[in-house]
Design a protein around this motif. Structure first.
Motif, PDB file in Angstrom:
ATOM      1  N   ASN A  12      19.849 -24.694   0.077  1.00  0.00           N
ATOM      2  CA  ASN A  12      19.342 -26.185   0.125  1.00  0.00           C
ATOM      3  C   ASN A  12      20.388 -27.093   0.928  1.00  0.00           C
ATOM      4  O   ASN A  12      19.762 -27.945   1.386  1.00  0.00           O
ATOM      5  N   MET A  13      21.369 -27.008   0.868  1.00  0.00           N
ATOM      6  CA  MET A  13      22.582 -27.844   1.486  1.00  0.00           C
ATOM      7  C   MET A  13      22.552 -27.945   2.885  1.00  0.00           C
ATOM      8  O   MET A  13      23.002 -28.862   3.442  1.00  0.00           O
ATOM      9  N   VAL A  14      22.325 -26.587   3.409  1.00  0.00           N
ATOM     10  CA  VAL A  14      22.242 -26.264   4.901  1.00  0.00           C
ATOM     11  C   VAL A  14      21.755 -27.402   5.722  1.00  0.00           C
ATOM     12  O   VAL A  14      22.513 -28.227   6.654  1.00  0.00           O
ATOM     13  N   LEU A  15      20.530 -27.884   5.574  1.00  0.00           N
ATOM     14  CA  LEU A  15      20.025 -29.100   6.430  1.00  0.00           C
ATOM     15  C   LEU A  15      20.916 -30.061   6.254  1.00  0.00           C
ATOM     16  O   LEU A  15      21.117 -30.832   7.333  1.00  0.00           O
ATOM     17  N   SER A  16      21.188 -30.696   5.072  1.00  0.00           N
ATOM     18  CA  SER A  16      21.992 -31.968   4.934  1.00  0.00           C
ATOM     19  C   SER A  16      23.331 -31.758   5.546  1.00  0.00           C
ATOM     20  O   SER A  16      23.818 -32.730   6.462  1.00  0.00           O
ATOM     21  N   VAL A  17      24.065 -30.793   5.437  1.00  0.00           N
ATOM     22  CA  VAL A  17      25.383 -30.686   5.863  1.00  0.00           C
ATOM     23  C   VAL A  17      25.496 -30.677   7.548  1.00  0.00           C
ATOM     24  O   VAL A  17      26.380 -31.090   8.094  1.00  0.00           O
ATOM     25  N   THR A  23       8.110 -33.074   3.070  1.00  0.00           N
ATOM     26  CA  THR A  23       8.511 -34.543   2.635  1.00  0.00           C
ATOM     27  C   THR A  23      10.124 -34.494   2.667  1.00  0.00           C
ATOM     28  O   THR A  23      10.650 -35.542   3.392  1.00  0.00           O
ATOM     29  N   ARG A  24      10.443 -33.594   1.800  1.00  0.00           N
ATOM     30  CA  ARG A  24      12.129 -33.758   1.589  1.00  0.00           C
ATOM     31  C   ARG A  24      12.831 -33.809   2.957  1.00  0.00           C
ATOM     32  O   ARG A  24      13.815 -34.427   3.042  1.00  0.00           O
ATOM     33  N   ILE A  25      12.212 -32.725   3.922  1.00  0.00           N
ATOM     34  CA  ILE A  25      13.052 -32.510   5.282  1.00  0.00           C
ATOM     35  C   ILE A  25      13.123 -33.731   5.818  1.00  0.00           C
ATOM     36  O   ILE A  25      13.903 -34.366   6.672  1.00  0.00           O
ATOM     37  N   LYS A  26      11.869 -34.951   5.911  1.00  0.00           N
ATOM     38  CA  LYS A  26      11.842 -35.857   6.565  1.00  0.00           C
ATOM     39  C   LYS A  26      12.931 -37.016   6.166  1.00  0.00           C
ATOM     40  O   LYS A  26      13.655 -37.330   6.887  1.00  0.00           O
ATOM     41  N   PHE A  27      13.078 -36.870   4.725  1.00  0.00           N
ATOM     42  CA  PHE A  27      14.171 -37.621   4.340  1.00  0.00           C
ATOM     43  C   PHE A  27      15.860 -37.105   4.494  1.00  0.00           C
ATOM     44  O   PHE A  27      16.674 -37.614   3.705  1.00  0.00           O
ATOM     45  N   LEU A  28      15.655 -36.042   4.904  1.00  0.00           N
ATOM     46  CA  LEU A  28      17.054 -35.496   5.318  1.00  0.00           C
ATOM     47  C   LEU A  28      17.275 -35.846   6.858  1.00  0.00           C
ATOM     48  O   LEU A  28      18.265 -35.337   7.616  1.00  0.00           O
TER      49      LEU A  28
END
Ligand SMILES: Nc1ncnc2c1ncn2[C@@H]1O[C@H](COP(=O)(O)OP(=O)(O)OP(=O)(O)O)[C@@H](O)[C@H]1O
Ligand SMILES: [Mg+2]
Lengths: 252, 329
Positions: free
Chosen positions: A99-104, B207-212
């Motif tokens: 879950n964290m991968v795309l954010s980091v 949707t969540r990916i857009k907000f990442l």
């Protein structure tokens, strides 16, 4: 202090319903802000407008002096606006660390190049894993890194939800009811977390449990039927008669 | 500091849990299995199966991993078939160049169609893709009949690569096996990468990916193009394999075979795609000998699988092996 985000005459209508109605607010850089208001008063809709989920019916949004009214959500993230969701929005089938991968990696320049993004193995990539684990450590989920995130307790999912956004290191952090649905122990953990990270962000927190966060809020906004009816220091705002009437009168 | 330490501890645990076999070992195992099977089923038949396997793998990327059901995937398979055939007829008979031409044509078409369809999802995505597929089918089967041979199809001519005749058995079998292993390797790589996380994340929460901070449509397009190019690859092999092509290879009706194969093996799992593809072909080939209406058996089997084994055979096996070894989670 300068303003990080300002809205001018911001409105969102759903048919005849004016969910957000001529809102003019200015959030100071580095400040911690609260938004309260009864159910359906337009708090989430306001966040949806600020983060680009909806385009406003009317009005303008400025972020650091720039008109961002028509920017897509992803471009607002690039500018530095991060938000969490009131209804937990994670990737339930993925493991917690996945879950964290795309954010980091979002703002790691190295991962802009094709091969690293498309071909490197994450489960053997110390660099990414380390960053993921560090973010999970921040919210106390490192022991659960290997679980499917859908298997986490609701409270843990909420922590993950917030970690997803915080890992982007946004300048402006919009948190929609971070305490909703949490038990007492979880609430104190979350509050301690917010306390710990607040120095790094400008924050806007929507929260019904105002007494819990009253202490570390600089500015409080009260919404009712789409309007911001009152704003100021929490101690003052909470004792305004009209706020007491609309807020405490209707909720809890 | 404390967090650092915990992170390292957990990393350690991570590598322990994740000691999955090296990719080379997996490739060797797959190769051995297919070669062994070829002794029982015959090399020509196994070659058919493996080509189908590549198509199933490509479908798995869009459907299994990205969670987007499409009924238009044969458009790219067929584009590969027809482009390679026409290329070998009109430009150069070299099959390797024909394969590359077919893949590029499939990728190009996918980039064009994809830029429109990736804005949709769910039923719309499936149906818009089907609509495009029917347009392609109509063009090939009727409008461009002068070039494509129309409904009757046309013979395809495959030249040699230098002195080597690729179509000769058993060379052709091993060539197709290498193509399958290459496709498997590619999918294995990209599904284990950050891009793989993106593809799986799209399945669950666009949707969540857009907000990442990501442009989701772009990554959907990339996935669509990769999967379509891989389908086109399988298509190019088909023309070399049979020496004859027909609009059937471009028919949206054949898309169901890809869906069935994915469901049988377990969608969203590359081993499942291979297993499902092979099993489907075995059933299609053998069941039809013994059972007049073998589709009926297939239909019943599918009902059972969709109701009882949602994760397909591979998912089912995985669960039981984990329970046995006591590490079920
Ligand atoms: N997408 C939508 N379409 C139609 N109406 C909507 C939509 N989103 C919100 N609304 C309506 O707008 C009003 C404001 O909703 P909003 O979610 O902003 O309230 P809120 O202050 O966040 O409430 P809560 O405390 O329950 O979260 C509500 O009446 C809601 O039903
Ligand atoms: Mg709300």
């Amino acid at each position: 202090m300068s303003q990080i985000i300002t809205t001018v005459g911001l409105s969102k209508h759903f048919g005849s319903l004016k969910a957000v109605n001529n809102v003019n607010i200015a959030i100071k850089e580095g400040s911690i802000n609260g938004v309260i208001g009864p159910n359906g008063s337009g708090k989430t809709t306001l966040f949806n407008l600020l983060s680009g989920y909806f385009l406003p019916t009317e009005g303008t949004i400025y972020f650091q002096g720039e008109d961002i009214t028509h920017l897509t959500p992803q471009n607002r993230v690039v500018k530095g606006i991060g938000r969490s969701f009131q209804l937990v929005s994670i990737f339930p089938q993925l493991k917690v660390y996945e879950n964290m991968v795309l954010s980091v990696i979002r703002f790691l320049k190295r991962y802009k190049t094709g091969s690293r993004f498309y071909l490197s193995r994450i489960d053997a990539n110390k660099e990414i894993l380390n960053d993921c684990m560090q973010c999970l450590g921040m919210v106390g989920l490192e022991d659960k890194a290997q679980l499917r995130s859908g298997e986490l307790s609701y409270g843990d999912q909420r922590l993950l939800e917030i970690a997803l956004t915080v890992a982007l290191k946004p300048r402006l952090l919009l948190l929609d009811e971070p305490l909703a649905g949490l038990g007492d122990v979880e609430i104190s953990f979350m509050l301690e977390l917010l306390q710990r990270i607040k120095k790094d962000f400008t924050m806007v927190i929507v929260e019904h449990k105002i007494t819990k966060i009253e202490d570390f809020i600089d500015e409080l906004f009260v919404m009712s039927q789409g309007f911001v009816i009152c704003q100021g220091k929490p101690s003052e705002v909470l004792y305004t008669p009209e706020v007491r009437k609309c807020y405490w009168g209707e909720v809890d | 500091m404390e967090i650092k330490r915990l992170a390292n501890a957990a990393l350690f645990k991570n590598t322990e849990i994740k000691s999955s076999p090296r990719i080379l070992v997996e490739l060797i195992i797959i190769a051995v299995v297919f070669i062994l099977l070829s002794f029982f089923l015959g090399k020509p038949r196994m070659t058919d199966f493996m080509i189908f396997g590549i198509a199933v793998l490509s479908y798995d990327l869009i459907y299994g991993y990205m969670g987007h059901l499409t009924i238009g995937h044969m458009l790219y398979f067929g584009t590969g078939t027809y482009s390679a055939t026409l290329f070998m007829k009109l430009v150069s008979p070299n099959p390797l160049l024909g394969i590359i031409a077919g893949i590029l044509a499939g990728a190009l078409l996918a980039a064009i169609v994809g830029s429109l369809v990736v804005r949709t999802k769910g039923a719309t995505f499936a149906l818009v893709n089907m609509a495009f597929n029917y347009v392609g089918f109509f063009l090939v089967a009727y409008a461009w009949a002068d070039v494509t041979g129309g409904e009757d199809g046309m013979a395809s001519f495959t030249g040699t690569v230098g002195p080597v005749n690729l179509q000769q058995h058993p060379l052709w079998f091993y060539f197709v096996l290498s193509c399958l292993l290459l496709s498997f390797f590619l999918l294995k790589k990209i599904t284990a990468s950050p891009f793989g996380v993106m593809v799986k994340a799209i399945k669950h929460n666009e949707t969540r990916i857009k907000f990442l901070g990501y442009n989701v449509h772009y990554y959907k397009l990339v996935t669509f193009v990769i999967a379509s190019a891989l389908a086109a690859f399988a298509g190019t092999l088909t023309t070399i394999n049979y020496g004859y092509i027909a609009p059937d290879y471009l028919s949206p009706l054949r898309n169901e075979e890809l869906i069935f194969a994915n469901l049988i093996g377990g969608a969203g799992n590359i081993y499942g795609a291979l297993l499902g593809g092979t099993l489907y072909m075995v059933m299609k080939d053998y069941l039809s000998i013994y059972v007049a209406r073998w589709e009926l058996v297939l239909g019943i089997l599918l009902v059972v699988i969709s109701l009882k084994f949602r994760t397909g055979l591979v998912g089912f096996l995985k669960k039981h092996i984990q329970l046995r070894s006591g590490s079920g989670r």
